[in-house]
Design a protein around this motif. Structure first.
Motif, mmCIF file in Angstrom:
data_model
loop_
_atom_site.group_PDB
_atom_site.id
_atom_site.type_symbol
_atom_site.label_atom_id
_atom_site.label_comp_id
_atom_site.label_asym_id
_atom_site.label_seq_id
_atom_site.Cartn_x
_atom_site.Cartn_y
_atom_site.Cartn_z
ATOM 1 N N ILE A 515 7.785 15.559 -6.128
ATOM 2 C CA ILE A 515 8.246 16.828 -6.717
ATOM 3 C C ILE A 515 7.194 17.914 -6.525
ATOM 4 O O ILE A 515 7.512 19.055 -6.167
ATOM 5 N N ALA A 516 5.913 17.558 -6.739
ATOM 6 C CA ALA A 516 4.832 18.533 -6.570
ATOM 7 C C ALA A 516 4.758 19.037 -5.143
ATOM 8 O O ALA A 516 4.526 20.234 -4.900
ATOM 9 N N ALA A 517 4.988 18.147 -4.178
ATOM 10 C CA ALA A 517 4.929 18.539 -2.765
ATOM 11 C C ALA A 517 6.039 19.519 -2.417
ATOM 12 O O ALA A 517 5.817 20.502 -1.687
ATOM 13 N N VAL A 518 7.240 19.273 -2.924
ATOM 14 C CA VAL A 518 8.362 20.182 -2.656
ATOM 15 C C VAL A 518 8.100 21.554 -3.274
ATOM 16 O O VAL A 518 8.280 22.594 -2.626
ATOM 17 N N ILE A 519 7.654 21.568 -4.520
ATOM 18 C CA ILE A 519 7.362 22.836 -5.204
ATOM 19 C C ILE A 519 6.259 23.598 -4.460
ATOM 20 O O ILE A 519 6.360 24.804 -4.216
ATOM 21 N N THR A 520 5.201 22.885 -4.110
ATOM 22 C CA THR A 520 4.073 23.521 -3.424
ATOM 23 C C THR A 520 4.496 24.141 -2.099
ATOM 24 O O THR A 520 4.076 25.267 -1.776
ATOM 25 N N GLN A 521 5.312 23.428 -1.336
ATOM 26 C CA GLN A 521 5.712 23.958 -0.030
ATOM 27 C C GLN A 521 6.505 25.250 -0.179
ATOM 28 O O GLN A 521 6.317 26.204 0.589
ATOM 29 N N VAL A 522 7.370 25.301 -1.172
ATOM 30 C CA VAL A 522 8.148 26.529 -1.425
ATOM 31 C C VAL A 522 7.210 27.672 -1.820
ATOM 32 O O VAL A 522 7.340 28.806 -1.320
ATOM 33 N N VAL A 523 6.242 27.391 -2.686
ATOM 34 C CA VAL A 523 5.308 28.423 -3.141
ATOM 35 C C VAL A 523 4.461 28.942 -1.990
ATOM 36 O O VAL A 523 4.267 30.162 -1.834
#
Length: 570
Positions: A515-523
């Motif tokens: 989940i953190a990886a998906v959020i980070t990539q969007v940011v």
């Protein structure tokens, strides 16, 4: 170009392709095809790692960047030796202990399949785009300069690389990159020697450096914390370290190069060799660009080095205005030649005269920049679709218009060899990741080594065609060497953070990381498009962001410990 240039160019490329196919014929198992049989010695590993990073973009864009902006770009590489040491101490021992074929195999044993798949997918996206750019970079420049069809050039370069990469896999990439780096080093040294020889007789190499320094081209280190400045000591030592850690530690196109080493020690020595030779190599290439700048203090240059831009404006109603600016530029350059000679011989004058000459040089440089900016506006008025940024055309313009017969073919061979070496590594890594991390994990039933070798060859061919397609529809950015690093910076920090979580923060489990990886990539993508910070800092922000988010999520999303899987289950 003369017949001898064509002979040298064609002969060099044909030899490299033929040599790669011949030396690696008969690779019938995955160990040989993907890891090169683990036969590479440290110098082969080091040169292969260096050749993978040093694409044609390096030899087209870097001299042009130095011509316009000086040596400051070398700060970009300051963090690389630090990253090499960390990778040798942490990454390589883990990869060898687990006997992985790709970097992303480890993530499934540490987390789960979806985290491994996500990370592999991020790699495939950014490296697939980069592979197209590494083909497109030399193709668009050679197309503009030589008048060749751009699509045809993309296809020729892409197919030449694909042929020997499909044939021999990792071993083919390794053996050909040694030849390619030999051609590259020899060609660049010859170019520098010739540039110095072409200067006026009284202008020695030392005096040429003095002229470059007085013009601000030798300002190497900037200790400011100005976020508007892309290249400073701090962005290089911090952002550059994180970028290099991500690229060399988690990017399969690099990991695969040192996983082919004969032992852990050979791989470590190869990376150390690369780490401490890379900065001097980039310094040398930038120095070539600075010497091209000095050369044009004594010789006329065009308002814009891109032939397509010049043709567009000279065939328009703006041609008289453009011609007037060209005459103004030649007048400025005549004055610069006179002042440069006086400054070089400043020992005959007082210190006050020397400072006066330097001030006049800087004033004339500013006048030249203003004239070129006016020319850029006229070009845009004549044709808004033509590329006005000419950094990538400076060095190739010098080669074609000033080098003697035979050496033009050699320098073009340098550019195309660099394109082939980098693209071959990328295609090899893309195919390996696709087969090991996606195909093999989802295919049902037992398959033989021969099956996976054939699958790797078909995926290499497929990625080669995809890279050619990307190259054919790509658009030229401000500077090609920057766009490749920008693409990497958007993804690398996130991926590095995932690996650091896997290595060092053991209580964080798979769901929190995913989940953190998906959020980070969007940011990170949002931060880039809003242009909030220089792209090098995206590596640092992405790395820390995914770690912080994953740790916070883990506190609220407790999970059962992930079940470790064995190597045989991969």
């Amino acid at each position: 170009m003369q017949q001898i240039d064509w002979i040298i160019l064609a002969g060099t490329l044909i030899f490299i392709v033929t040599y790669g196919v011949y030396k690696t014929r008969g690779s019938q198992n995955v160990q040989d095809y993907i890891r090169g049989g683990n036969e590479a010695r440290w110098w082969t590993v080091g040169l292969s790692v260096m050749a993978t990073q040093a694409s044609a973009i390096t030899f087209l864009s870097t001299p042009g960047q130095a011509f316009h902006d000086g040596m400051g770009f070398v700060q970009f590489y300051f963090g690389l030796p630090i990253a090499m040491i960390i990778i040798c101490m942490v990454f390589i021992p883990i990869y060898y202990r687990l006997e992985v074929y790709t970097a992303y195999e480890y993530l499934e044993s540490r987390f789960d399949r979806k985290t491994r798949t996500l990370t592999a997918f991020l790699f495939l996206i950014q490296r697939g785009l980069a592979a197209g750019i590494t083909i497109f970079a030399p193709a668009i420049v050679l197309s503009a300069v030589l008048g060749w069809d751009l699509t045809t050039l993309n296809i020729i370069i892409g197919l030449l690389v694909t042929i020997y990469t499909v044939s021999g896999g990792t071993k083919a990439v390794n053996v050909t990159q040694k030849q390619q780096m030999g051609v590259i080093f020899f060609g660049m040294v010859v170019a520098l020697v010739l540039i110095i020889q072409y200067l006026p007789q009284e202008i020695t190499f030392t005096k040429a450096l003095e002229i470059a320094g007085a013009s601000g081209k030798l300002d190497i280190i900037d200790f400011s914390f100005d976020l508007e400045n892309r290249y400073t000591f701090w962005s290089g030592i911090i952002g550059g370290t994180f970028l290099a850690l991500s690229y060399f530690g988690t990017d399969q196109s690099q990991v695969q190069r040192y996983l082919s080493g004969k032992s852990v020690r050979e791989s470590q020595l190869g990376l150390i060799f690369n780490g401490f030779l890379k900065v001097p190599m980039q310094f040398f290439i930038l120095l070539v660009g600075v010497m091209v700048f000095v050369f044009y203090q004594f010789n006329h240059s065009p308002l814009n080095f891109n032939p397509a831009a010049t043709n567009a404006v000279t065939q328009s109603v703006y041609a008289p205005d453009y011609q007037k600016l060209q005459q103004e530029l030649e007048g400025i350059q005549d004055q610069k030649q006179e002042i440069s000679i006086k400054y070089a011989n400043a020992g005959k004058f007082s210190e006050g005269d020397r400072e006066t000459f330097k001030a006049e040089m800087l004033q004339l440089n500013e006048a030249e920049i203003e004239t070129r900016e006016k020319a850029t506006q006229i070009i845009s008025s004549a044709n808004s679709n033509v590329e006005t940024n000419d950094q990538d055309y400076v060095f190739i313009h010098f080669i074609l218009n000033n080098l003697p017969r035979g050496l033009i073919g050699l320098l073009l061979a340098v550019i195309l060899s660099a394109a082939m070496s980098s693209t071959a590594s990328e295609l090899n890594a893309l195919a390996s990741t696709t087969v090991i991390d996606l195909y093999k994990r989802n295919v049902k039933g037992e398959r033989t080594d021969s099956h996976y070798v054939k699958a790797s060859k078909w995926f290499t061919l497929a990625w080669g065609l995809i890279a050619i397609a990307v190259a054919s529809i790509a658009d030229l950015f401000d500077n090609l060497i920057e766009v490749v690093n920008i693409i990497g910076s958007i993804f690398y920090g996130n991926v590095l953070g995932i690996f650091l979580l896997a290595f060092f923060i053991k209580f964080v489990k798979s769901n929190a990381v995913f989940i953190a990886a998906v959020i980070t990539q969007v940011v990170i993508i949002r931060l880039y498009f809003q242009d909030i910070m220089p792209y090098l800092w995206l590596n640092l922000v992405g790395c820390f962001l995914v770690i912080v988010i994953a740790v916070i999520l883990q506190l609220f999303l407790p999970q059962k410990p992930a079940t470790l899987i064995t190597k045989d289950e991969n």
